[in-house]
Design a protein around this motif. Structure first.
Motif, PDB file in Angstrom:
ATOM      1  N   LEU A 282       0.833  -1.203   0.000  1.00  0.00           N
ATOM      2  CA  LEU A 282       0.000   0.000   0.000  1.00  0.00           C
ATOM      3  C   LEU A 282       0.869   1.255   0.000  1.00  0.00           C
ATOM      4  O   LEU A 282       1.709   1.443   0.886  1.00  0.00           O
ATOM      5  CB  LEU A 282      -0.921   0.001   1.214  1.00  0.00           C
ATOM      6  CG  LEU A 282      -2.027   1.071   1.218  1.00  0.00           C
ATOM      7  CD1 LEU A 282      -3.004   0.838   0.072  1.00  0.00           C
ATOM      8  CD2 LEU A 282      -2.763   1.097   2.549  1.00  0.00           C
ATOM      9  N   ARG A 283       0.669   2.124  -0.992  1.00  0.00           N
ATOM     10  CA  ARG A 283       1.441   3.360  -1.123  1.00  0.00           C
ATOM     11  C   ARG A 283       0.595   4.609  -0.881  1.00  0.00           C
ATOM     12  O   ARG A 283       1.116   5.626  -0.441  1.00  0.00           O
ATOM     13  CB  ARG A 283       2.052   3.459  -2.537  1.00  0.00           C
ATOM     14  CG  ARG A 283       3.017   2.337  -2.883  1.00  0.00           C
ATOM     15  CD  ARG A 283       4.305   2.450  -2.087  1.00  0.00           C
ATOM     16  NE  ARG A 283       5.252   1.419  -2.473  1.00  0.00           N
ATOM     17  CZ  ARG A 283       5.342   0.231  -1.892  1.00  0.00           C
ATOM     18  NH1 ARG A 283       4.523  -0.064  -0.878  1.00  0.00           N
ATOM     19  NH2 ARG A 283       6.225  -0.659  -2.278  1.00  0.00           N
ATOM     20  N   SER A 284      -0.685   4.535  -1.189  1.00  0.00           N
ATOM     21  CA  SER A 284      -1.544   5.721  -1.116  1.00  0.00           C
ATOM     22  C   SER A 284      -2.867   5.360  -0.458  1.00  0.00           C
ATOM     23  O   SER A 284      -3.489   4.359  -0.816  1.00  0.00           O
ATOM     24  CB  SER A 284      -1.781   6.282  -2.524  1.00  0.00           C
ATOM     25  OG  SER A 284      -2.738   7.313  -2.513  1.00  0.00           O
ATOM     26  N   LEU A 285      -3.289   6.177   0.506  1.00  0.00           N
ATOM     27  CA  LEU A 285      -4.540   5.935   1.234  1.00  0.00           C
ATOM     28  C   LEU A 285      -5.332   7.226   1.318  1.00  0.00           C
ATOM     29  O   LEU A 285      -4.815   8.266   1.736  1.00  0.00           O
ATOM     30  CB  LEU A 285      -4.241   5.406   2.637  1.00  0.00           C
ATOM     31  CG  LEU A 285      -5.451   5.166   3.552  1.00  0.00           C
ATOM     32  CD1 LEU A 285      -6.343   4.066   2.982  1.00  0.00           C
ATOM     33  CD2 LEU A 285      -4.997   4.814   4.959  1.00  0.00           C
ATOM     34  N   SER A 286      -6.601   7.154   0.907  1.00  0.00           N
ATOM     35  CA  SER A 286      -7.527   8.276   1.028  1.00  0.00           C
ATOM     36  C   SER A 286      -8.678   7.835   1.928  1.00  0.00           C
ATOM     37  O   SER A 286      -9.329   6.823   1.658  1.00  0.00           O
ATOM     38  CB  SER A 286      -8.042   8.689  -0.356  1.00  0.00           C
ATOM     39  OG  SER A 286      -9.004   9.722  -0.246  1.00  0.00           O
ATOM     40  N   VAL A 287      -8.932   8.599   3.009  1.00  0.00           N
ATOM     41  CA  VAL A 287      -9.896   8.187   4.021  1.00  0.00           C
ATOM     42  C   VAL A 287     -10.859   9.328   4.314  1.00  0.00           C
ATOM     43  O   VAL A 287     -10.443  10.486   4.419  1.00  0.00           O
ATOM     44  CB  VAL A 287      -9.185   7.764   5.333  1.00  0.00           C
ATOM     45  CG1 VAL A 287     -10.176   7.203   6.327  1.00  0.00           C
ATOM     46  CG2 VAL A 287      -8.089   6.761   5.049  1.00  0.00           C
ATOM     47  N   ALA A 288     -12.149   8.993   4.452  1.00  0.00           N
ATOM     48  CA  ALA A 288     -13.145   9.989   4.846  1.00  0.00           C
ATOM     49  C   ALA A 288     -12.953  10.330   6.322  1.00  0.00           C
ATOM     50  O   ALA A 288     -12.643   9.455   7.146  1.00  0.00           O
ATOM     51  CB  ALA A 288     -14.551   9.452   4.614  1.00  0.00           C
TER      52      ALA A 288
END
Length: 521
Positions: free
Chosen positions: A317-323
């Motif tokens: 995992l390189r990129s994480l977008s979270v609400a």
């Protein structure tokens, strides 16, 4: 200059696209590159003279072969069909009538007398557009928005699947549940499909949603050897666990968008388990993960968003977008997931404002005192920006390279918070705001190696770039050499443009638009 074409092609890679389009008269190589760039995208999302010209030129094979991306919004055609039927009405201006006649003739090849005919004009117009499809042999991207705003059936789906998609790499479609059957034939031949994005509009009916998701999962499974990006969403949010439970393991799937709004509405652990198992099946390839929530704010109560993915391990995992709702209501589980992946994570985006007490533990979870933690890009939203916020980030994220902040106000201890305008701290008031003084006195910022910064805020109907604040940060953080990820600190002219819709009209619905004017100066 008498340079070989290969060298001109190399030079063109460093020329902005807007500039390249105007260099068609320099030589044959730049002419070909400029024409390719001008014709690369065909958009049917508004009706104007430019579209008429493009439609006429699509009949030329050389032009049609340059098109690599198609964006179609059939609702635009339907809206103009209604206008066409009213051509005899006295309120219709002569110029609009002429424009409509040219458009209908360009699309259908029929004369203006067609407008007086009582036959189904919508079907004939879409038939005329579909006749150009076989000539578009190099299309790699296709976007079709056929949602609940459109009343007719999907146009010429069989011809599209047969003629257009043999070379398709990217497919983005917005459909209703009843149109899924027509949009996704199980025997479709898309040997190179890499990106698939589907939006299912359920506002009018949920009757076919279960069947649609089952059929869609069968369609998606056809591309286990090629698919690299998958994003499926229902509006309003629906339980997609059965859809993800039917999906297998994909050889190259590196990006997934997951709406978690419905994962725990029924407190059924099986629902969350299906989604977690799907993610785990992609653990060898998944590099980019987006966890979003589309439910309305009054439904996002603490008991309904206890989403626990802490048992999922994604080593690449390189990129994480979270609400932000997900972090707020699944506090411990979110930080367990973050800490587990901090060694591989390079980009983190929090969509939505963080509470003041949420920022310190977030930074601690990713603290750069651990040499194995490699986060270089951080994007967060906070209500108030002050010197202390930047101080915290600079001390805990010493190896951060790019920072994006979405704010509402700037504040300091000695003055009330204010909403900044685009060139704050420049002001008609002679006295300098205390926030500026505090920031300039912060010595830790001078030692920070930040390269790029973006600061923006919401203003009426769109986002406003705060160029003055970015320039102030560049003054206090000498290592900054870029704004907005552009590689330079140039301010465009105009600095901010009022948001417009696809048809070129203002998107603001207020009686008086305050875009850029709702601030202290």
């Amino acid at each position: 200059m008498n340079l070989p074409p290969e060298l001109w092609c190399y030079i063109a890679q460093y020329i902005p696209l807007a500039t390249l389009k105007g260099l068609y008269a320099v030589n044959q190589t730049l002419y070909r590159l400029a024409m390719n760039e001008r014709s690369r995208l065909f958009k049917l999302d508004k009706i104007d003279h430019l579209l008429v010209h493009k439609l006429e030129r699509l009949r030329e094979p050389e032009v049609a072969q340059r098109v690599q991306s198609i964006h179609v919004v059939p609702f635009v055609i339907e809206k103009w069909i209604e206008t066409a039927r009213a051509l005899d009405a006295p309120r219709l201006s002569p110029s609009l009538a002429v424009q409509l006649k040219f458009f209908l003739h360009a699309v259908t090849g029929l004369r203006a007398g067609f407008l007086r005919d009582e036959t189904d004009m919508s079907a004939q117009i879409t038939e005329g557009f579909a006749s150009a499809i076989p000539g578009l042999v190099n299309v790699r991207k296709f976007y079709l928005q056929w949602d609940s705003n459109c009343h007719d059936s999907p146009p010429h789906t069989e011809r599209v699947w047969e003629s257009l998609f043999h070379n398709l790499h990217e497919l983005r479609i917005a459909v209703t549940p009843q149109n899924v059957v027509a949009m996704f034939p199980l025997q479709a031949t898309l040997p190179y499909l890499q990106i698939l994005q589907v939006r299912i509009d359920c506002r009018d009916s949920l009757r076919h949603i279960a069947t649609s998701l089952s059929l869609l999962s069968c369609f998606v499974n056809l591309f286990q050897s090629t698919l690299e990006s998958l994003d499926v969403e229902c509006y309003p949010a629906q339980d997609l666990s059965s859809f993800y439970g039917c999906l297998g393991s994909f050889s190259h799937l590196s990006s997934v968008g997951l709406d978690v709004s419905k994962l725990t509405d029924s407190f059924d652990i099986h629902i969350l388990l299906q989604c977690a198992m799907f993610l785990q099946r992609q653990s060898n390839t998944l590099q980019h993960l987006s966890l979003s929530t589309s439910s309305q704010p009054d439904r996002l109560v603490a008991g309904n968003l206890q989403v626990n993915l802490s048992n999922v391990t994604l080593p690449r995992l390189r990129s994480l977008s979270v609400a932000d709702d997900l972090i707020a209501f699944s506090w411990m589980q979110s930080f367990d997931f973050l800490k587990k992946h901090a060694c591989s994570l390079m980009t983190l985006t929090i969509n939505g404002p963080l509470a003041p007490w949420e920022l310190p533990p977030l930074l601690d979870a990713l603290h750069h005192q651990n040499q194995l933690f490699s986060l270089t890009n951080l994007s967060i939203a906070i209500h108030q920006l002050n010197s202390n916020v930047l101080d915290q980030i600079s001390k805990t994220m010493c190896r951060l390279e790019r920072l994006s902040l979405k704010i509402r106000e700037v504040s300091c201890d000695s003055a009330p918070a204010i909403v900044p305008w685009q060139f704050f701290p420049q002001s008609s008031v002679s006295a300098e705001h205390p926030f500026v003084h505090e920031l300039r006195l912060n010595e830790s910022l001078k030692e920070w190696n930040l390269i790029d910064i973006t600061i923006k805020r919401r203003s009426c109907c769109g986002e406003l770039m705060l160029w003055g604040l970015m320039a102030l940060c560049a003054e206090c953080i000498p290592s900054i050499s870029s704004f907005l990820g552009n590689g330079d600190m140039l301010v465009p002219n105009p600095p901010n443009e009022r948001p417009q819709g696809p048809d070129g009209t203002a998107v603001c619905t207020k009686l008086r638009c305050l875009y850029g004017a709702d601030a202290w100066r």
